[in-house]
Enzyme design. Structure first.
Site, PDB file in Angstrom:
ATOM      1  N   LYS A 255     -15.556  96.650  50.520  1.00 25.29           N
ATOM      2  CA  LYS A 255     -14.917  95.728  49.575  1.00 25.29           C
ATOM      3  C   LYS A 255     -15.419  96.036  48.169  1.00 25.29           C
ATOM      4  O   LYS A 255     -16.618  96.189  47.950  1.00 25.29           O
ATOM      5  CB  LYS A 255     -15.260  94.284  49.965  1.00 25.29           C
ATOM      6  CG  LYS A 255     -14.551  93.239  49.127  1.00 25.29           C
ATOM      7  CD  LYS A 255     -14.765  91.852  49.709  1.00 25.29           C
ATOM      8  CE  LYS A 255     -14.118  90.779  48.859  1.00 25.29           C
ATOM      9  NZ  LYS A 255     -12.667  90.959  48.707  1.00 25.29           N
TER      10      LYS A 255
ATOM     11  N   ASP B  85       8.156 102.011  52.099  1.00 30.41           N
ATOM     12  CA  ASP B  85       6.830 102.427  51.645  1.00 30.41           C
ATOM     13  C   ASP B  85       6.974 103.208  50.339  1.00 30.41           C
ATOM     14  O   ASP B  85       8.068 103.314  49.782  1.00 30.41           O
ATOM     15  CB  ASP B  85       6.120 103.234  52.730  1.00 30.41           C
ATOM     16  CG  ASP B  85       4.646 102.868  52.788  1.00 30.41           C
ATOM     17  OD1 ASP B  85       4.311 101.799  53.316  1.00 30.41           O
ATOM     18  OD2 ASP B  85       3.833 103.652  52.260  1.00 30.41           O
TER      19      ASP B  85
ATOM     20  N   GLY C  79       1.495  89.243  49.434  1.00 32.80           N
ATOM     21  CA  GLY C  79       0.080  89.163  49.784  1.00 32.80           C
ATOM     22  C   GLY C  79      -0.796  90.079  48.948  1.00 32.80           C
ATOM     23  O   GLY C  79      -2.030  89.986  48.994  1.00 32.80           O
TER      24      GLY C  79
ATOM     25  N   HIS D  21     -19.053  90.291  53.650  1.00 31.36           N
ATOM     26  CA  HIS D  21     -17.904  91.177  53.854  1.00 31.36           C
ATOM     27  C   HIS D  21     -18.350  92.577  54.265  1.00 31.36           C
ATOM     28  O   HIS D  21     -19.514  92.943  54.102  1.00 31.36           O
ATOM     29  CB  HIS D  21     -17.073  91.283  52.569  1.00 31.36           C
ATOM     30  CG  HIS D  21     -16.208  90.077  52.324  1.00 31.36           C
ATOM     31  ND1 HIS D  21     -16.692  88.939  51.716  1.00 31.36           N
ATOM     32  CD2 HIS D  21     -14.914  89.826  52.621  1.00 31.36           C
ATOM     33  CE1 HIS D  21     -15.707  88.045  51.637  1.00 31.36           C
ATOM     34  NE2 HIS D  21     -14.636  88.557  52.180  1.00 31.36           N
TER      35      HIS D  21
HETATM   36  P1  NAP Z   1      -3.200  99.933  51.924  1.00 31.06           P
HETATM   37  O1  NAP Z   1      -3.602 100.200  53.332  1.00 31.06           O
HETATM   38  O2  NAP Z   1      -3.628 100.850  50.840  1.00 31.06           O
HETATM   39  O3  NAP Z   1      -1.597  99.813  51.919  1.00 31.06           O
HETATM   40  C1  NAP Z   1      -0.785  99.783  50.767  1.00 31.06           C
HETATM   41  C2  NAP Z   1       0.539 100.422  51.140  1.00 31.06           C
HETATM   42  O4  NAP Z   1       1.449 100.226  50.068  1.00 31.06           O
HETATM   43  C3  NAP Z   1       0.415 101.925  51.350  1.00 31.06           C
HETATM   44  O5  NAP Z   1       1.174 102.288  52.490  1.00 31.06           O
HETATM   45  C4  NAP Z   1       1.017 102.490  50.070  1.00 31.06           C
HETATM   46  O6  NAP Z   1       1.572 103.766  50.237  1.00 31.06           O
HETATM   47  C5  NAP Z   1       2.094 101.463  49.819  1.00 31.06           C
HETATM   48  N1  NAP Z   1       2.606 101.490  48.451  1.00 31.06           N
HETATM   49  C6  NAP Z   1       1.969 101.825  47.315  1.00 31.06           C
HETATM   50  N2  NAP Z   1       2.791 101.696  46.263  1.00 31.06           N
HETATM   51  C7  NAP Z   1       3.994 101.302  46.758  1.00 31.06           C
HETATM   52  C8  NAP Z   1       5.250 100.992  46.179  1.00 31.06           C
HETATM   53  N3  NAP Z   1       5.454 101.101  44.868  1.00 31.06           N
HETATM   54  N4  NAP Z   1       6.256 100.574  46.992  1.00 31.06           N
HETATM   55  C9  NAP Z   1       6.077 100.474  48.311  1.00 31.06           C
HETATM   56  N5  NAP Z   1       4.906 100.760  48.916  1.00 31.06           N
HETATM   57  C10 NAP Z   1       3.873 101.143  48.153  1.00 31.06           C
HETATM   58  O7  NAP Z   1      -3.691  98.466  51.492  1.00 31.06           O
HETATM   59  P2  NAP Z   1      -3.870  97.181  52.437  1.00 31.06           P
HETATM   60  O8  NAP Z   1      -5.256  97.132  52.963  1.00 31.06           O
HETATM   61  O9  NAP Z   1      -2.726  97.114  53.381  1.00 31.06           O
HETATM   62  O10 NAP Z   1      -3.773  96.011  51.346  1.00 31.06           O
HETATM   63  C11 NAP Z   1      -2.577  95.801  50.631  1.00 31.06           C
HETATM   64  C12 NAP Z   1      -2.805  94.670  49.623  1.00 31.06           C
HETATM   65  O11 NAP Z   1      -2.977  93.444  50.337  1.00 31.06           O
HETATM   66  C13 NAP Z   1      -4.053  94.827  48.755  1.00 31.06           C
HETATM   67  O12 NAP Z   1      -3.789  94.357  47.458  1.00 31.06           O
HETATM   68  C14 NAP Z   1      -5.063  93.924  49.450  1.00 31.06           C
HETATM   69  O13 NAP Z   1      -6.085  93.470  48.589  1.00 31.06           O
HETATM   70  C15 NAP Z   1      -4.162  92.794  49.858  1.00 31.06           C
HETATM   71  N6  NAP Z   1      -4.638  91.891  50.936  1.00 31.06           N
HETATM   72  C16 NAP Z   1      -4.264  90.591  50.839  1.00 31.06           C
HETATM   73  C17 NAP Z   1      -4.604  89.710  51.843  1.00 31.06           C
HETATM   74  C18 NAP Z   1      -4.141  88.278  51.744  1.00 31.06           C
HETATM   75  O14 NAP Z   1      -4.489  87.468  52.610  1.00 31.06           O
HETATM   76  N7  NAP Z   1      -3.361  87.922  50.734  1.00 31.06           N
HETATM   77  C19 NAP Z   1      -5.328  90.143  52.951  1.00 31.06           C
HETATM   78  C20 NAP Z   1      -5.697  91.486  53.025  1.00 31.06           C
HETATM   79  C21 NAP Z   1      -5.335  92.378  52.012  1.00 31.06           C
HETATM   80  P3  NAP Z   1       0.702 105.072  49.770  1.00 31.06           P
HETATM   81  O15 NAP Z   1      -0.610 104.966  50.469  1.00 31.06           O
HETATM   82  O16 NAP Z   1       1.553 106.220  50.210  1.00 31.06           O
HETATM   83  O17 NAP Z   1       0.573 104.976  48.280  1.00 31.06           O
END
Ligand code: NAP
Length: 250
Positions: free
Chosen positions: A139, A34, A76, A135
């Site tokens: 969003k 993370d 993703g 949604h």
């Molecule tokens: P989230 O809950 O904010 O999770 C992001 C995680 O990444 C947090 O734990 C964050 O830590 C960590 N992080 C930030 N910078 C980092 C780094 N440099 N190295 C390692 N970890 C890091 O977001 P989420 O809802 O899980 O979504 C994550 C991404 O997936 C978004 O871009 C979202 O749009 C995308 N998504 C894609 C799909 C798909 O089907 N492709 C579906 C859903 C979501 P901190 O909070 O401590 O900064």
């Protein structure tokens, strides 16, 4: 067993991937990383595929670091435009990385990817087509990237079939007809209680076809993530690949 590392493991998507990897019979968790942790811990010696769900500002650097370390990656995180993809493609073409694979999917929900595919197939047979995407209200973008993709796919299919503009006698500029994407009207609903839903409506005189995809929670993405992990781990794919349809044999 496929050894899977998760980058962004404490996030909403990352933690769901951790559970999915632990629950599946053919995958095991090798590492979780993370914010602030050293991604260099993930190596080909301990990991077959790294799954990256972080933030758009960190994703490219994470992927380049993993590729540099010799690791295959399933990505993703959103925000992967052509420039970013080109950088990864270029690195993967170097001799030392020729056997590696990076896979990027803007949407891992099989229902949404299939809805897109079926919509593109149906588009040429109908006079009218409109999209309603619905949604949760948190969003930040509207219309959704998935709905924009669907609209572009419908527009291309109509062009290829030689169809002209759709019938629309409203002559309204009051904003009630949605965003017009290459001639396709896209409507965005933001409603508490919803998650991610899309309806693609096709109309002809006397008939209608509705294609609908409903993703009720983050579990909707896990079948697609595991499919990508298995395909990338199989070694059948090298270089950069995008879009879950790559693995759906459509
Ligand atoms: P989230 O809950 O904010 O999770 C992001 C995680 O990444 C947090 O734990 C964050 O830590 C960590 N992080 C930030 N910078 C980092 C780094 N440099 N190295 C390692 N970890 C890091 O977001 P989420 O809802 O899980 O979504 C994550 C991404 O997936 C978004 O871009 C979202 O749009 C995308 N998504 C894609 C799909 C798909 O089907 N492709 C579906 C859903 C979501 P901190 O909070 O401590 O900064």
């Amino acid at each position: 067993m496929i050894a899977v590392a998760v980058v962004g493991a404490k996030g909403r998507m990352g933690s769901t991937v951790v559970d999915a990897v632990n629950d599946a019979e053919d995958t095991r968790l090798s590492h979780t990383i993370d914010h602030g942790q050293d991604i260099a811990q993930i190596t080909p010696g301990n990991t077959d595929v790294a799954v990256e769900f972080t933030v758009p500002s960190a994703s490219l650097d994470n992927v380049l670091a993993l590729v540099d370390q010799g690791v295959n990656v399933v990505v993703g995180t959103t925000g992967w435009d052509e420039d970013r993809l080109a950088k990864v493609r270029e690195v993967l073409e170097r001799p030392e990385h020729r056997n590696q694979c990076v896979f990027v999917a803007p949407n891992f929900a099989i229902s949404a990817v299939l809805a897109d595919h079926f919509a593109a197939q149906a588009a040429r047979y109908f006079e009218s087509a409109e999209i309603i995407e619905m949604h949760h209200p948190d969003k930040i973008d509207a219309p959704s990237g998935t709905a924009l993709n669907t609209a572009h796919a419908i527009a291309k299919a109509r062009r290829d079939a030689g169809l002209g503009a759709m019938p629309d006698g409203t002559r309204s500029d009051a904003g009630s007809r949605g965003q017009v994407v290459e001639g396709v009207h896209v409507h965005a609903v933001r409603l508490r209680g919803l998650n991610a839903h899309e309806e693609i409506l096709f109309g002809n005189p006397g008939e209608q076809l509705v294609i609908r995809s409903d993703c009720f929670d983050r579990g909707s993405f896990m079948q697609g993530v595991l499919l990508a992990v298995r395909q990338v781990a199989s070694g059948r794919y090298t270089g950069l690949h995008t879009g879950l349809e790559t693995f759906l044999q459509l």
